[in-house]
Scaffold this motif. Sequence first.
Motif, PDB file in Angstrom:
ATOM      1  N   TYR A  93      41.330  61.480  60.252  1.00  0.00           N
ATOM      2  CA  TYR A  93      39.576  61.420  59.357  1.00  0.00           C
ATOM      3  C   TYR A  93      40.395  59.526  58.682  1.00  0.00           C
ATOM      4  O   TYR A  93      38.996  59.178  59.071  1.00  0.00           O
ATOM      5  N   ASP A 150      36.577  69.704  54.176  1.00  0.00           N
ATOM      6  CA  ASP A 150      35.197  68.933  54.961  1.00  0.00           C
ATOM      7  C   ASP A 150      35.310  68.586  56.084  1.00  0.00           C
ATOM      8  O   ASP A 150      34.585  68.361  56.573  1.00  0.00           O
ATOM      9  N   LEU A 151      36.374  67.944  56.158  1.00  0.00           N
ATOM     10  CA  LEU A 151      36.631  67.216  57.652  1.00  0.00           C
ATOM     11  C   LEU A 151      36.566  68.962  58.620  1.00  0.00           C
ATOM     12  O   LEU A 151      37.084  68.766  60.139  1.00  0.00           O
ATOM     13  N   ARG A 164      37.405  56.646  59.503  1.00  0.00           N
ATOM     14  CA  ARG A 164      36.499  57.016  58.384  1.00  0.00           C
ATOM     15  C   ARG A 164      35.872  55.419  58.563  1.00  0.00           C
ATOM     16  O   ARG A 164      36.556  54.359  58.847  1.00  0.00           O
ATOM     17  N   THR A 206      37.295  63.573  49.673  1.00  0.00           N
ATOM     18  CA  THR A 206      37.864  64.589  50.458  1.00  0.00           C
ATOM     19  C   THR A 206      38.446  65.065  50.670  1.00  0.00           C
ATOM     20  O   THR A 206      39.290  64.904  50.082  1.00  0.00           O
ATOM     21  N   ARG A 207      38.100  66.769  50.589  1.00  0.00           N
ATOM     22  CA  ARG A 207      39.324  67.156  51.279  1.00  0.00           C
ATOM     23  C   ARG A 207      39.165  68.421  52.621  1.00  0.00           C
ATOM     24  O   ARG A 207      38.527  68.100  53.856  1.00  0.00           O
ATOM     25  N   SER A 216      43.572  66.966  49.585  1.00  0.00           N
ATOM     26  CA  SER A 216      42.677  66.241  48.972  1.00  0.00           C
ATOM     27  C   SER A 216      42.886  64.330  48.616  1.00  0.00           C
ATOM     28  O   SER A 216      43.795  64.636  48.535  1.00  0.00           O
ATOM     29  N   GLY A 236      35.145  58.647  46.012  1.00  0.00           N
ATOM     30  CA  GLY A 236      34.742  59.745  47.070  1.00  0.00           C
ATOM     31  C   GLY A 236      36.112  60.557  46.706  1.00  0.00           C
ATOM     32  O   GLY A 236      37.020  60.891  45.959  1.00  0.00           O
TER      33      GLY A 236
END
Length: 177
Positions: free
Chosen positions: A40, A174-175, A44, A170-171, A144, A168
């Motif tokens: 990620y 989530d990906l 990103r 992001t866990r 996370s 932000g």
Amino acid sequence: MKTLYLLRHAKSDWTDPRLPDHDRPLNPRGQKAAATMANYWAVRKGGPPRPDRVLCSTAVRARATLDIVSAVWKDDLPAVDFERGLYLCGEEALLDRLKALGEETGAVLMVGHNPDFQLLARDLCDRGDSVLRAALAEKLPTCSFVEISIPAPTAWRDLRWGLATLTGLTRPRDLAP
């Protein structure tokens, strides 16, 4: 403006009950989640986070998480400080550590543990997307990644509760594809 990044260590292995907590490695799920986060970061928008300094707990699981995700920086790894004092120290100690940063540090990544990271992020951030803030208050899962903006011209030594903005969260889930 300054930026604080928090990366909670990935899932650790509990198979050996005699192993001290500090020495627990990542389990396969944790290794996968850290690789997912590294991927990620690599793709990103705006590129991977680029801290000036990394502060990492000396716990085996925190170091292993950093080893996996830091591959995105290739040969341009930021300065890394491994600090025993970041291991399950409490949110006040984390805030004190941030206040001790030099002003030449514009962005810092901390790699460490819960509940300390969740409490630190929650209590620093009185601003930001309400959905993200609610998700953070509910749970900060392993591996996370939290992004926090500190308004200019705030010096690290002047950091205080409620001053920052959650920008932000992001866990790994989530990906997931």
